[in-house]
Design a protein around this motif. Structure first.
Motif, PDB file in Angstrom:
ATOM      1  N   SER A  36       3.337  -1.491  -8.533  1.00 21.11           N
ATOM      2  CA  SER A  36       2.987  -2.172  -7.486  1.00 21.11           C
ATOM      3  C   SER A  36       4.267  -3.042  -6.820  1.00 21.11           C
ATOM      4  N   GLN A  81       4.134  -3.323   5.064  1.00 19.88           N
ATOM      5  CA  GLN A  81       3.625  -2.751   6.337  1.00 19.88           C
ATOM      6  C   GLN A  81       2.496  -2.129   6.258  1.00 19.88           C
ATOM      7  N   GLU A  82       1.695  -2.067   5.136  1.00 13.98           N
ATOM      8  CA  GLU A  82       0.325  -1.487   4.938  1.00 13.98           C
ATOM      9  C   GLU A  82      -0.698  -2.190   5.521  1.00 13.98           C
ATOM     10  N   LYS A  83      -1.566  -1.591   6.201  1.00 13.10           N
ATOM     11  CA  LYS A  83      -2.468  -2.258   6.782  1.00 13.10           C
ATOM     12  C   LYS A  83      -3.698  -2.778   5.710  1.00 13.10           C
ATOM     13  N   THR A  85      -3.843  -4.534   3.279  1.00 11.30           N
ATOM     14  CA  THR A  85      -3.444  -4.554   1.800  1.00 11.30           C
ATOM     15  C   THR A  85      -2.588  -5.776   1.469  1.00 11.30           C
ATOM     16  N   LEU A  90       0.238  -3.466  -2.573  1.00 14.78           N
ATOM     17  CA  LEU A  90       1.076  -2.455  -1.765  1.00 14.78           C
ATOM     18  C   LEU A  90       2.069  -1.607  -2.968  1.00 14.78           C
ATOM     19  N   HIS A  91       1.768  -0.373  -2.833  1.00 10.06           N
ATOM     20  CA  HIS A  91       2.609   0.320  -3.870  1.00 10.06           C
ATOM     21  C   HIS A  91       3.999   0.832  -3.384  1.00 10.06           C
ATOM     22  N   LYS A  94       5.173   3.563  -1.090  1.00  9.58           N
ATOM     23  CA  LYS A  94       5.079   3.426   0.330  1.00  9.58           C
ATOM     24  C   LYS A  94       6.635   3.429   0.723  1.00  9.58           C
TER      25      LYS A  94
END
Lengths: 257, 258
Positions: A36, A81-83, A85, A90-91, A94
């Motif tokens: 993560s 950038q992840e919605k 999350t 967040l990993h 990505k």
């Protein structure tokens, strides 16, 4: 078998609240893409400690997206950038090998930096505290279904109560406004029968506390985009409607002052 | 572990600003930011209503000369005359018109004052990011409100001098009551026409965000029709844009001429 990423980090380093801060560049090599974002920072810190460099202080606790402690600006976006999350969820898969990642703490005048990526978010606690209590009968436990809650109200309250209080809404807001957080906290009580007796008193005091710390909403909608729990902008409208109702209902009180 | 030297001086424990002493209702509404947003929304909707009606009224310019009581007259001039004579003889001439003008002026002043004070509040509350920000939802219209607003305010002053009061930027041929000819003379100057086009684009962009924002500020929200709020803002600002920009273009291209 996971692949490994080599990244360049630009991390905001600030030794203390009154010390000047700046971006410092670190190479993060051999980051497993299964880790993560926070585990990536752990790996970077291990290396820094080995090299006798002060590790990067970053906010974290449960690391499963429910406590609201973590949260940094990643490449100019709250929680990355992840919605929907949080930073901890967040990993690194990505990201791409060779990416440069800019990491900055939440910014708001009411969120002074304590150290590096950690900010003081106690104004949010102040808002909650000013909401006060709810009227709850004590003594013998009542019947389970004594207070009936309409399904729509229960769902709406639950959507609002999903707020984990991370502060991403305030960090993402160009005005540093606390509207999304405050409205979510208000609505999870205001929509329920149990929250009715103190409803309008609560609206006024929480809004006034919010305005002592944060800016004014201009309805950009950045907060809802940044929110890891997808709290809706609708709650802000409900708060605005409730605020005017409270001013009218509490008008006799204000005339006495 | 945090070292003891990191105790914040400007900690979040202390409010950044004290709550002002409560004025009696309803003045206390204007003391809070949310109350100011209500005032901004209501005054903004009044101004949008005016801009829309003004645009519809101006469309009469395309009718040219029309016969009224056997006299051939510019329809625009006749319309302006009617506005001055609204509700006559219940009220003397011009009273209703001046009532509406004063109402709009009050709305405009409140709109500007609330916008200014809220902008200052937000400026004080913001800590700029050192790195680059990446905006997702904030659009060009919402982020330029504090630019388009002053452009519109400046345009109102110039526009009143040009076509209502007849001084400053107004043409030498300006004559009170000759609305059609004043418009054609003024917009016949290409620089002025281009200025009007730019200003009216700013008006439409400002209304595009303002309309939607007003619904939110007034708490007009129902999941059943929430998508219509954006549509309403698009339709109203779109109609205002097309209508208002068409006038300088029509004069420049001689579609409307004396």
């Amino acid at each position: 078998m996971s692949t490994e990423l080599n990244l360049t980090l630009q991390v905001w380093r600030q030794p203390g609240p009154d010390a000047p801060g700046s971006f410092v560049t670190y190479e993060a090599k051999g980051i497993p893409d299964d880790s993560s974002f926070l585990e990536m920072l752990d790996i970077v810190n291990e290396n820094l400690i080995e090299r006798d460099v002060e590790p990067i202080e970053f906010p974290h606790d449960c690391r499963e997206g429910i406590c609201g402690t973590c949260g940094v600006m990643i490449n100019g976006r709250a929680h990355g950038q992840e919605k929907a999350t949080a930073t901890c969820q967040l990993h690194m898969r990505k990201f791409n090998d060779g990416d440069t990642i800019v990491i900055e703490p939440w910014r708001a005048a009411a969120f002074p930096v304590i150290k590096d990526l950690i900010v003081d978010r106690s104004p949010m606690d102040k808002i909650i505290a000013s909401g006060g209590y709810i009227y709850a009968p004590t003594g013998t436990a009542g019947e389970a279904n004594e207070t009936l809650v309409p399904k729509e109200a229960a769902e709406s309250a639950m959507d609002a109560a999903a707020c984990i209080g991370c502060g991403a809404c305030i960090a993402a807001c160009p005005n540093s406004a606390g509207q999304l957080f405050t409205s979510a906290k208000l609505w999870h009580l205001n929509s329920l029968p149990q929250g009715q007796p103190e409803r309008f008193q609560r609206v006024e005091s929480m809004v006034h506390t919010m305005e002592q710390f944060f800016g004014a909403c201009t309805n950009h909608g950045e907060c809802a985009e940044a929110c890891p729990k997808e709290i809706s902008l609708d709650f802000i409208a409900y708060m605005n409607a409730d605020y005017m109702k409270s001013k009218i209902k509490n008008r006799a009180k204000s005339a006495q002052i | 572990m945090l070292s003891p030297t990191t105790t914040p001086q400007n900690s979040g424990e202390k409010p950044m600003r004290e709550k002002p002493r409560d004025l009696p209702f309803p003045l206390n509404i204007y003391q809070s930011a949310i109350g100011k947003k209500w005032v901004m929304a209501v005054s903004g909707l009044m101004l949008v209503g005016f801009v829309f009606a003004h645009m519809i009224g101006n469309l009469k310019i395309y009718l040219g000369q029309v016969e009224h009581n056997g006299v051939l007259d510019y329809d625009t001039d006749h319309y302006a005359e009617t506005l001055r004579n609204l509700l006559v003889p219940i009220f003397p001439e011009g009273v209703v018109l001046w009532g509406m003008r004063l109402g709009l002026l009050a709305a405009l002043l409140l709109h500007i004052h609330s916008a200014y004070t809220l902008s200052m509040l937000s400026r004080k509350s913001d800590n700029a990011y050192a790195g680059k920000r990446d905006f997702l939802a904030a659009n060009w219209a919402s982020r330029s409100m504090r630019l388009t607003g002053p452009i519109v305010a400046l345009y109102i002053v110039i526009h009143l001098a040009d076509l209502t009061l007849g001084f400053g930027i107004a043409t030498g041929e300006f004559e009170h009551g000759q609305v059609y000819e004043n418009v054609v003379h003024s917009l016949g100057r290409p620089i002025v026409a281009i200025g009007y086009i730019i200003a009216n684009i700013a008006v439409a962009v400002h209304i595009y965000h303002g309309m939607w924002s007003a619904f939110q500020s007034l708490g007009i929200n129902n999941p059943a029709y929430n998508t219509l709020r954006r549509t309403a803002a698009q339709v109203i600002s779109g109609l205002i844009l097309i209508g208002n920009v068409s006038f300088p273009i029509a004069v420049l291209t001689d579609i409307v001429s004396i």
